[in-house]
Scaffold this motif. Structure first.
Motif, PDB file in Angstrom:
ATOM      1  N   SER A 147       0.848  -1.194   0.000  1.00 36.11           N
ATOM      2  CA  SER A 147       0.000   0.000   0.000  1.00 36.11           C
ATOM      3  C   SER A 147       0.878   1.236   0.000  1.00 36.11           C
ATOM      4  O   SER A 147       2.019   1.202   0.489  1.00 36.11           O
ATOM      5  CB  SER A 147      -0.921  -0.003   1.226  1.00 36.11           C
ATOM      6  N   HIS A 166      -3.615   0.444  -2.861  1.00 32.81           N
ATOM      7  CA  HIS A 166      -4.209  -0.499  -1.915  1.00 32.81           C
ATOM      8  C   HIS A 166      -4.146  -1.913  -2.489  1.00 32.81           C
ATOM      9  O   HIS A 166      -4.130  -2.111  -3.710  1.00 32.81           O
ATOM     10  CB  HIS A 166      -5.680  -0.173  -1.638  1.00 32.81           C
ATOM     11  N   SER A 204      -5.898  -3.658   2.640  1.00 39.48           N
ATOM     12  CA  SER A 204      -4.971  -2.758   3.307  1.00 39.48           C
ATOM     13  C   SER A 204      -5.633  -1.481   3.822  1.00 39.48           C
ATOM     14  O   SER A 204      -4.946  -0.542   4.214  1.00 39.48           O
ATOM     15  CB  SER A 204      -3.811  -2.401   2.365  1.00 39.48           C
TER      16      SER A 204
END
Length: 276
Positions: free
Chosen positions: A112, A242, A255
């Motif tokens: 992320s 993400h 995430s």
């Protein structure tokens, strides 16, 4: 290999749950790293804050040692787009810092990234970050109903191209990717329209969706450290990312603390957690 294409790793629900554990650790580490990224702090100190969370939570870094990478985060400042080294660089008022990190729990990965504007933001830098973040969420929302991975890039491209104001560039040399038992896997996740539909979206597919936008030209080069990617015209860049899972019940942003509820709400998409 199948028909010349890398094989895609489809995850079971139990494997996705492990990736969710890694994603939650990563979200916490990024929270603390973002909070630490203030005027007068070095990027090495930000990296240390991130690393301390992984250690506290019993996770390991998937960045440190990856092909020799020396740190737990990529810390890329201003015209540095991605893969910047944390260092003794002291963050200045108005710097645009991209913090990209990952975590591993029981062999399963998360990845992320967030953009942080240190101190007082230039309005155009704030616009750059905001558009990049929304582009990420639009790409994730597109995945919820996509038949093919290429539809993610189409959604991102259509949004960025239609944003009012000075045009922003979408990097094409650096893209998202599959993720699971390794950090980088098939398939590539393009952030732009390419004319190719890409891999079919099926339950068990896990992707790192990460648009990278610049205020100027999309041409980049790699510095002599063989890692840090910079814009050739010196324009500033933003990255948001993400890790997202597709499963029989829908999609789940692994995430994000809330699984993607807030980020997906504007698009009418409700993430669906897997129950243990």
């Amino acid at each position: 290999m199948a028909f010349g294409q890398p094989k895609i790793e489809y995850k079971t629900n139990s494997q996705i749950l492990k990736m969710r554990e890694a994603g939650l650790v990563l979200a916490e580490a990024l929270d603390e790293a973002v909070a630490a990224a203030t005027v007068g702090t070095t990027t090495a100190e930000v990296d240390a804050v991130f690393a301390a969370v992984l250690e506290r939570r019993g996770a390991t870094s998937n960045f440190k040692g990856y092909h020799g990478f020396p740190a737990t985060i990529c810390a890329s400042v201003n015209h540095e787009v991605v893969h910047g080294f944390p260092s003794g660089y002291v963050l200045q008022d108005g710097d645009v810092l991209k913090i990209d990190g990952g975590a591993i729990v029981d062999g399963w990965h998360s990845d992320s990234a967030r953009t942080v504007i240190v101190g007082q933001a230039d309005p155009e830098d704030q616009r750059l970050s905001d558009v990049t973040e929304e582009a990420m969420w639009r790409g994730i929302a597109a995945l919820a109903n996509a038949r093919f991975v290429g539809q993610i890039g189409e959604a991102i491209d259509d949004f960025v191209s239609a944003v009012p104001g000075k045009p922003l560039g979408i990097l094409e040399d650096y893209v998202g990717h599959g993720i699971g038992s390794e950090m980088h896997q098939a398939p590539d996740v393009l952030n732009y329209r390419s004319g190719h539909r890409g891999a079919r979206v099926k339950p068990g597919l896990c992707l790192a969706i990460e648009p990278m936008l610049v205020r100027g030209n999309i041409e980049t080069r790699v510095l002599e450290d063989d890692w840090t990617v910079v814009t050739t015209d010196g324009s500033r860049a933003s990255q948001w990312e993400h890790t997202v899972a597709v499963h029989l019940g829908g999609i789940w942003v692994l995430s994000a603390h809330d699984g993607g509820v807030a980020g997906l709400a504007p698009f009418g998409v409700v993430p669906s957690p897997i129950q243990p």
